[in-house]
Design an enzyme around this catalytic site. Structure first.
Site: not given
Ligand code: OAD
Ligand code: ZN
Length: 272
Positions: A38-41, A112, A114, A131
């Site tokens: 999963p992503d974060f936000r 990432n 991972d 990170h």
């Molecule tokens: P986020 O979850 O903040 O952002 C993910 C982005 O990818 C969002 O804009 C989604 O819309 C987009 N997205 C998700 N799935 C997708 C897909 N299959 N294709 C295209 N776009 C997609 O994740 P990060 O930006 O990586 O840090 O978050 C940054 C940092 O915040 C992470 O490294 C982590 C977190 O807190 C730490 O833990 C220090």
């Protein structure tokens, strides 16, 4: 203006003309969601929206160093789920590896943890893990490294690992950057590279965490920047040579590969 239009085709044309030799790629959690992480936000599927069971004061606490000192258990519940090994690179990861094979990749900056870019074949010296990663771990007090096999045991059994230096007994944490911690030296040593790039590709990040989030802005004004993401982020769209592809990373990358005539190569690289 450098590109003939604001399109993926124009980016492909620019690459095929042989101009870019120093492509800088910047990635985030969105390039690994199709791998099952999963992503974060993201609103419903993101990690931060699904942490109620951990009973945190606020979602980011799970990656906060002061919270971890007092209560490391929630992080270790997540670590078990996120621990590398059970996930495979996506076609978007393979594309970065393909750029390297074609001698066009200057650097990959990833947020990432991972380790999937290494697994996709991007060489270590081309990757800046801004990170950190799960690859190594150490005591948060005396900083002594902790063995990987013991870490794996701890993560699997759900027990919080402790330092075994006599009289220390500090908490052990993977070398991922928590909120409240500085980014690795390698990030600051290479942070000037986007300004020397001839093409910037940003994929799968909300660009919401500094200082990583400023990297795309460090590109020269006439350097084309391509964003492949589900939503527009950062200052993308504000420059004449910005191309914004609102798409899934994998499908956006396949469009780019098609336009480049690299599709077969990409797919065979990915399925290896
Ligand atoms: P986020 O979850 O903040 O952002 C993910 C982005 O990818 C969002 O804009 C989604 O819309 C987009 N997205 C998700 N799935 C997708 C897909 N299959 N294709 C295209 N776009 C997609 O994740 P990060 O930006 O990586 O840090 O978050 C940054 C940092 O915040 C992470 O490294 C982590 C977190 O807190 C730490 O833990 C220090
Ligand atoms: Zn210690």
């Amino acid at each position: 203006r450098t590109l003939s239009s604001r399109s993926v085709e124009a980016i492909a044309e620019y690459i095929k003309d042989g101009r870019p030799k120093n492509i800088v790629v910047m990635t985030g959690a969105g390039i690994s969601t199709s791998a099952g992480i999963p992503d974060f936000r993201s609103k419903d599927t993101g990690l931060y929206a699904n942490l109620a069971r951990l009973d945190l004061p606020y979602p980011e606490a799970v990656f906060d160093i002061s919270y971890f000192r007092g209560k490391p258990e929630p992080f270790y519940v997540l670590a078990k789920e996120l621990y590398p090994g059970k996930f495979f690179p996506t076609v978007a990861h393979s594309f970065v590896s393909l750029l390297d094979e074609k001698f066009m990749l200057m650097k990959l900056f990833t947020q990432n943890i991972d380790c999937l870019e290494r697994r996709a074949g991007v060489p270590d010296d081309k990757i800046i893990e801004a990170h950190g990663s799960f690859a190594t771990q150490r005591c948060i007090e005396c900083k002594t490294e902790f063995p990987g096999d013991k870490m794996l045991e701890a993560v699997e059994s759900g027990e919080v690992p402790h330092c075994f230096v006599p009289q220390c007994n500090g908490l052990v944490k993977p070398d991922i950057v928590f909120f409240g911690e500085g980014l690795p030296d390698s990030f600051f040593q290479h942070k000037h590279l986007p300004s020397m790039a001839d093409l910037i590709i940003v994929m799968g990040t909300s660009l919401s965490v500094a200082p990583f989030s400023v990297l795309p802005q460090l590109a020269a004004e006439d350097t084309p920047r391509l964003l492949i993401n589900k939503e527009c982020v950062g200052d993308f769209g504000s420059r004449p040579d910005d191309v914004v592809l609102l798409d899934d990373c994998d499908s956006g990358i396949r469009k780019l590969a098609d336009a480049l005539g690299w599709r077969d190569e990409l797919e065979s690289m990915w399925s290896e």
